[in-house]
Design an enzyme around this catalytic site. Structure first.
Site, PDB file in Angstrom:
ATOM      1  N   GLU B  60       0.808  -1.220  -0.082  1.00 23.73           N
ATOM      2  CA  GLU B  60       0.141  -0.003  -0.002  1.00 23.73           C
ATOM      3  C   GLU B  60       0.799   1.235  -0.143  1.00 23.73           C
ATOM      4  O   GLU B  60       0.439   2.383  -0.694  1.00 23.73           O
ATOM      5  CB  GLU B  60      -1.012  -0.075   1.228  1.00 23.73           C
ATOM      6  N   HIS B 129      -9.320  -4.530  11.378  1.00 26.75           N
ATOM      7  CA  HIS B 129      -9.789  -4.460  10.254  1.00 26.75           C
ATOM      8  C   HIS B 129     -11.240  -3.659  10.135  1.00 26.75           C
ATOM      9  O   HIS B 129     -11.824  -3.625   9.117  1.00 26.75           O
ATOM     10  CB  HIS B 129     -10.262  -5.776   9.829  1.00 26.75           C
TER      11      HIS B 129
HETATM   12  C1  LIG Z   1      -1.732  -4.118   4.731  1.00 26.90           C
HETATM   13  C2  LIG Z   1      -2.638  -5.167   4.406  1.00 26.90           C
HETATM   14  N1  LIG Z   1      -3.020  -5.102   3.040  1.00 26.90           N
HETATM   15  C3  LIG Z   1      -4.175  -6.363   2.611  1.00 26.90           C
HETATM   16  C4  LIG Z   1      -4.667  -6.880   3.395  1.00 26.90           C
HETATM   17  C5  LIG Z   1      -5.676  -7.859   2.723  1.00 26.90           C
HETATM   18  N2  LIG Z   1      -5.266  -9.224   2.698  1.00 26.90           N
HETATM   19  C6  LIG Z   1      -5.343 -10.029   3.619  1.00 26.90           C
HETATM   20  S1  LIG Z   1      -4.652 -11.507   3.313  1.00 26.90           S
HETATM   21  C7  LIG Z   1      -4.067 -11.073   1.982  1.00 26.90           C
HETATM   22  C8  LIG Z   1      -3.328 -11.919   1.113  1.00 26.90           C
HETATM   23  C9  LIG Z   1      -2.021 -12.422   1.556  1.00 26.90           C
HETATM   24  O1  LIG Z   1      -1.444 -13.447   0.956  1.00 26.90           O
HETATM   25  P1  LIG Z   1      -0.086 -14.144   1.604  1.00 26.90           P
HETATM   26  O2  LIG Z   1       0.569 -13.191   2.212  1.00 26.90           O
HETATM   27  O3  LIG Z   1       0.203 -14.964   0.381  1.00 26.90           O
HETATM   28  O4  LIG Z   1      -0.757 -15.019   2.573  1.00 26.90           O
HETATM   29  P2  LIG Z   1      -1.954 -16.502   2.429  1.00 26.90           P
HETATM   30  O5  LIG Z   1      -3.019 -15.784   2.692  1.00 26.90           O
HETATM   31  O6  LIG Z   1      -1.373 -17.050   1.315  1.00 26.90           O
HETATM   32  O7  LIG Z   1      -1.421 -17.074   3.818  1.00 26.90           O
HETATM   33  C10 LIG Z   1      -4.563  -9.754   1.611  1.00 26.90           C
HETATM   34  C11 LIG Z   1      -4.175  -9.153   0.364  1.00 26.90           C
HETATM   35  C12 LIG Z   1      -4.241  -6.843   4.768  1.00 26.90           C
HETATM   36  N3  LIG Z   1      -4.831  -7.812   5.718  1.00 26.90           N
HETATM   37  N4  LIG Z   1      -3.285  -6.251   5.032  1.00 26.90           N
END
Ligand SMILES: Cc1ncc(C[n+]2csc(CCOP(=O)(O)OP(=O)(O)O)c2C)c(N)n1
Ligand SMILES: [Mg+2]
Lengths: 384, 329
Positions: B60, B129
Site C-alpha cells: 500500500e 480491520h
Molecule cells: C496491509 C494489508 N493489506 C491487505 C490486506 C488484505 N489481505 C489479507 S490476506 C491478503 C493476502 C495475503 O497473502 P499471503 O501473504 O500470500 O498469505 P496467505 O493468505 O496465502 O497465507 C490480503 C491482500 C491486509 N490484511 N493487510
C-alpha cells in the site's frame, strides 16, 4: 550488545537442491541430526498434530458454513507440515508469531482446540475472550504472540521479540511466519535490513502457498530465479528453500536456522513451498477461477504433507493404515468436542467491551493515573 | 431513474470516468483479474484492460505513493483500499505526502488522487480491520473526505472526487454495497463535494449523521413518527471535509435540538467538530444540550453479538431521541 561473528556461508539453497531433493527421495533429509534423534513417539506425535490441525479446520469450516461464526475464516489445510515441522524443532526459549492464517500455529504451540474453537465462535471461553476472532489467536504462556491481521504487520514484531531475547542474553530465537504476498510489504524489508545489520536471531518463514488471495506469486513478486527467500541475499542474510510437503526437510532446514540463531545470533529467511487447498478465506468461493481443479488435485494426491509423512512412517514401520485411521478418528472426535464446547459457551458480557483496553483501568491503584480515559456519553449496556 | 445497488453505482461512476478521461486508472489489490475483493470493480479490467485497471502487490505504501507521484504528472489515479484499515501501513504517503504537495510547492502542483474503499465496522473482522478513519484523515488540511450513504450519493460523489484536483478519500461500507436505491441515469450526474443532504425533513429534532448511521437514523425516524408522532429531521453530511456548515446550522435553527450519530469513535470524532460548530453558531437556538452517539469507545470487538452492541443502531438512536424530548418509551 556484543556482535556475534557474521556467518560466513551465505546462500546454499541452489546447491542443496541439486544434491538433495525430498521431492524425489522422501528420506533425503532423514539423516539430518534433528531427524535422526527423533524417537518413534515424536514421529507419531508430528503425525497426530498435523491430523489434529486438519480436523480442527474441517470442523471450523462446517461451523462457519452453518453461520456459527462471523468474519473471515482462513484455513491452514494443506500447509500443516510447515507449522508442525518448524515448531517441533524449537525449544523453550524460542518464540512464534504469525499472520491471520494462524490456527495451525496455535495448535502446534499447544493451544487446545476448545479455546481456539470458542474464539472462532466469539465466545467468552475463547483464547482471547472472543475479542480477537480467527485472525487473532494469542498464547504468550506458550510463547505464541499471535495471530496478526494486517499483512506484514507481524514482521517487525517478530524482529522485536528476537531483539528482546538478545537484549536479555537469552539463547533463543523468534520464528516469524508470513505469506508469499506479505513479502512485498515495506516493513518486512525494513526488518530484514535491521536483522542483517544488527545480528538479530530471527527466522522468517515465508509460507509460499502460491497465492495471495487471487494473485499468483508470479503476478505479485519480482525476485531472483531461486525464489522469494533469495531476496535475503540483498541483506546478506542466509536463506533456504524448503519442500513443504516433507516434514523431514522442514525440520532439517529449520533446525539449521535455529542453530544459526542460537549460536551466531544470525537471522535466516526460509521459504517453504506449500499449498492451500481452500480459498483464501471461506468467503473466497471463486478460487477455482484463478487456479484449476487439477492443480489442487495434484497437490492433494502427490504432495499432501500428512499423506507424505504417513507414507514415510509406514515405510519406516512406525505406523499402519489402521493406526493412522485411529489417530484420524481421535482427532475428529476432539474437534467435534471443541464444537460442542464452543456452542455451549456463553458470549462475553457487554461490559467486556471496555476491559483490556488499558492496564491502568483494569488494575486501579497500580498506576498514577488521572483524567477521563473513555469518552462514552452513555453506554448501551450495564457496566459491571 | 434506475434502481441499482451501492456497489453498482460506484462501478458505474468508475466506468464512466475511465471512459471519459484516459488519465484515469484504477489500482489496488485484486481489483483487476479477481474483480475486486468486494466486486466493486467487477468487469472493469475486462472492459478497459491491463493499463487502466491494475492489480498491485500488497504494498500500500508503494502504490499510494505511486498514485501521488503519478497524479503530479496529470494522471488521475483511483486507488482502492481493500479495507480502509490498510491505509495505515501507508500513512506517510496517504496523509503526509498527499496533503502537502500543493501547499509546499506554493500551489505549483496538483494532486488529483482518489483513495477509495470500505471503512466500516460491524462485520466481525476484529480491531485491526474495522477502522473508520474519516476523522483522522479529515484532520489533515489539504485532504478531502466524503462518506456516501446511498447509491446515488456514492455515484455522484465518486465522479466528483475523480474530477477534483486535490486528494479525495471516498469511504464506502461493505455493509452498504448490496443496498439498492434510485440513481439518476444521466452521465453528468455529480454530487458536489461539501454539500450535505437533508434526507428527511422534520421539525422536532435534527439528527446529523454520516455513512451507515444515516440509514439507522432514518429507520429510527420512521419509528419515532409511527409510534410517537415525533418528526425528526435527518441531515446526511455526505462530505466530512469540506463540511456543509450552512445545512447543519439551518436544520438546528429550525428544530432547536441536535443529535449527532456516527460509527466512528467518540474522541476527536467527526461529531466533536460538528458539535463545536453548532454551539458556536446556533447556541441561542438550542433547547437542550447537543447529544452524541458513536461507537463504544474501545477497539472493535470480534464477538459478533457484542460488536452489534458496540455500534449505534436504530434502537439506540430512538431511545436517545425519546430521552432528549423527554418522551416516555
Ligand atoms: C496491509 C494489508 N493489506 C491487505 C490486506 C488484505 N489481505 C489479507 S490476506 C491478503 C493476502 C495475503 O497473502 P499471503 O501473504 O500470500 O498469505 P496467505 O493468505 O496465502 O497465507 C490480503 C491482500 C491486509 N490484511 N493487510
Ligand atoms: Mg500465500
Amino acid at each position: 550488545m556484543s556482535k556475534a561473528p557474521a556467518a560466513k556461508k551465505r546462500s546454499r539453497s541452489g546447491s542443496t537442491k541439486k544434491t538433495k531433493s525430498s521431492e524425489s527421495d522422501l528420506f533425503a533429509f532423514a539423516d539430518a541430526g534433528v531427524n535422526q534423534k527423533m524417537t518413534v513417539e515424536e514421529k507419531l506425535s508430528c503425525f497426530t498434530e498435523m491430523v489434529r490441525i486438519r480436523k480442527f479446520e474441517q470442523a471450523a469450516l462446517q461451523a462457519y458454513q452453518k453461520g456459527r461464526m462471523g468474519g473471515f475464516l482462513h484455513l491452514y489445510i494443506g500447509q500443516e507440515a510447515t507449522a508442525i515441522g518448524t515448531i517441533s524443532v524449537t525449544g523453550e526459549n524460542d518464540h512464534i508469531i504469525t499472520a491471520y492464517r494462524d490456527h495451525g500455529h496455535a495448535l502446534a504451540v499447544g493451544m487446545n482446540m476448545n479455546e481456539c474453537m470458542a474464539e472462532l465462535y466469539g465466545k467468552y471461553t475463547g483464547c482471547s475472550k472472543g475479542k480477537g476472532g480467527s485472525m487473532h489467536f494469542f498464547a504468550p504462556d506458550k510463547r505464541f504472540w499471535g495471530g496478526h491481521g494486517i499483512v506484514g504487520g507481524q514482521t517487525p514484531l517478530g524482529l522485536g521479540l528476537a531483539y528482546a531475547l538478545k537484549y536479555k542474553g537469552i539463547e533463543g530465537c523468534c520464528l516469524c511466519y508470513l505469506g508469499d504476498g506479505a513479502v512485498n510489504q515495506g516493513p518486512f524489508h525494513e526488518s530484514l535490513n535491521i536483522a542483517g545489520l544488527w545480528d538479530v536471531p530471527i527466522i522468517y518463514v515465508i509460507e509460499n502457498n502460491g497465492y495471495s488471495m487471487g494473485t499468483s506469486q508470479k503476478r505479485s513478486s519480482a525476485h531472483p530465479d531461486e525464489g522469494l527467500a533469495a531476496r535475503a541475499e540483498g541483506y546478506k542474510i542466509d536463506w533456504d528453500r524448503i519442500n513443504g510437503s516433507n516434514l523431514y526437510e522442514v525440520r532439517a532446514k529449520t533446525a539449521a536456522a535455529v542453530a544459526r540463531a542460537h549460536k551466531e545470533s544470525r537471522p535466516t529467511v526460509l521459504e517453504v513451498m506449500t499449498y492451500r487447498y481452500y480459498g483464501h478465506s471461506i468467503a473466497d468461493a471463486n478460487h477455482h477461477r484463478y487456479r484449476t481443479k487439477e492443480e489442487i488435485r495434484h497437490y492433494q494426491e502427490t504432495k499432501d504433507p500428512i499423506n507424505v509423512w504417513k507414507n514415510i512412517l509406514i515405510e519406516e514401520g512406525h505406523l499402519t493404515e489402521e493406526k493412522a485411521k485411529e489417530i484420524d478418528a481421535e482427532a475428529k472426535a476432539e474437534a467435534k468436542e471443541s464444537i460442542r464446547f464452543a456452542e455451549e459457551s456463553p458470549f462475553p458480557p457487554a461490559f467486556e467491551l471496555l476491559t483490556d483496553v488499558y492496564h491502568s483501568v483494569d488494575n486501579p491503584g497500580t498506576h498514577t493515573n488521572e483524567g477521563k480515559i473513555f469518552f462514552n456519553d452513555r453506554l448501551p449496556f450495564e457496566t459491571r | 431513474m434506475a434502481i441499482i445497488t451501492y456497489r453498482q453505482a460506484i462501478k458505474d461512476a468508475l466506468a464512466e470516468e475511465l471512459e471519459r478521461d484516459e488519465n484515469v486508472f484504477i489500482m489496488g489489490e485484486e481489483v483487476a483479474e479477481y474483480n475486486g475483493a468486494y466486486k466493486v470493480t467487477e468487469g472493469l479490467w475486462k472492459r478497459f484492460g491491463d493499463k487502466r485497471v491494475v492489480d498491485a502487490p500488497i504494498s500500500e505504501a508503494g502504490f499510494i505513493g505511486l498514485g501521488i507521484g503519478a497524479s503530479l504528472l496529470g494522471l488521475r489515479p483511483v486507488i482502492e483500499m481493500m479495507f480502509f484499515s490498510f491505509v495505515y501501513v501507508a500513512w506517510d504517503q496517504a496523509v503526509n505526502n498527499a496533503s502537502s504537495m500543493r501547499y509546499m510547492s506554493g500551489g505549483l502542483m496538483n494532486c488529483p488522487l482518489v483513495i477509495r474503499g470500505p471503512a466500516n465496522g460491524g462485520t466481525n473482522v476484529g480491531a485491526t480491520h474495522s477502522h473508520t478513519p474519516e476523522n483522522l484523515i479529515a484532520n489533515f488540511p489539504g485532504l478531502k473526505v466524503v462518506v456516501p450513504a446511498t447509491p446515488a450519493d456514492a455515484k455522484g460523489l465518486m465522479k466528483s472526487a475523480i474530477r477534483d484536483n486535490d486528494p479525495v478519500y471516498v469511504m464506502e461500507s461493505t455493509v452498504l454495497y448490496g443496498n439498492e436505491g434510485e440513481v439518476p441515469d444521466e452521465e453528468e450526474f455529480l454530487v458536489p463535494i461539501g454539500k450535505a443532504d437533508v434526507k428527511r425533513e422534520g421539525s422536532d429534532l435534527s439528527i446529523i449523521a454520516h455513512g451507515r448511521s444515516v440509514l439507522e437514523s432514518l429507520k429510527a425516524a420512521e419509528k419515532l413518527k409511527k409510534d410517537y408522532n415525533i418528526d425528526v429531521e435527518v441531515v446526511d453530511l455526505r462530505s466530512i471535509r469540506p463540511l456543509d456548515e450552512e445545512t447543519i446550522i439551518k436544520s438546528v435553527k429550525k428544530t432547536n435540538r441536535a443529535l449527532l450519530v456516527e460509527e466512528n469513535k467518540p474522541f476527536c470524532g467527526v461529531d466533536a467538530q460538528v458539535s463545536h460548530l453548532i454551539q458556536r453558531r446556533a447556541f441561542d437556538y438550542l433547547d437542550g444540550p447537543i447529544h452524541r452517539l458513536s461507537a463504544v469507545d474501545a477497539p472493535a470487538i470480534y464477538s459478533p453479538p457484542i460488536e452489534k452492541i458496540q455500534l449505534p443502531d436504530a434502537d439506540v438512536i430512538t431511545r436517545e431521541v425519546l430521552e432528549m424530548l423527554q418522551v416516555k418509551a
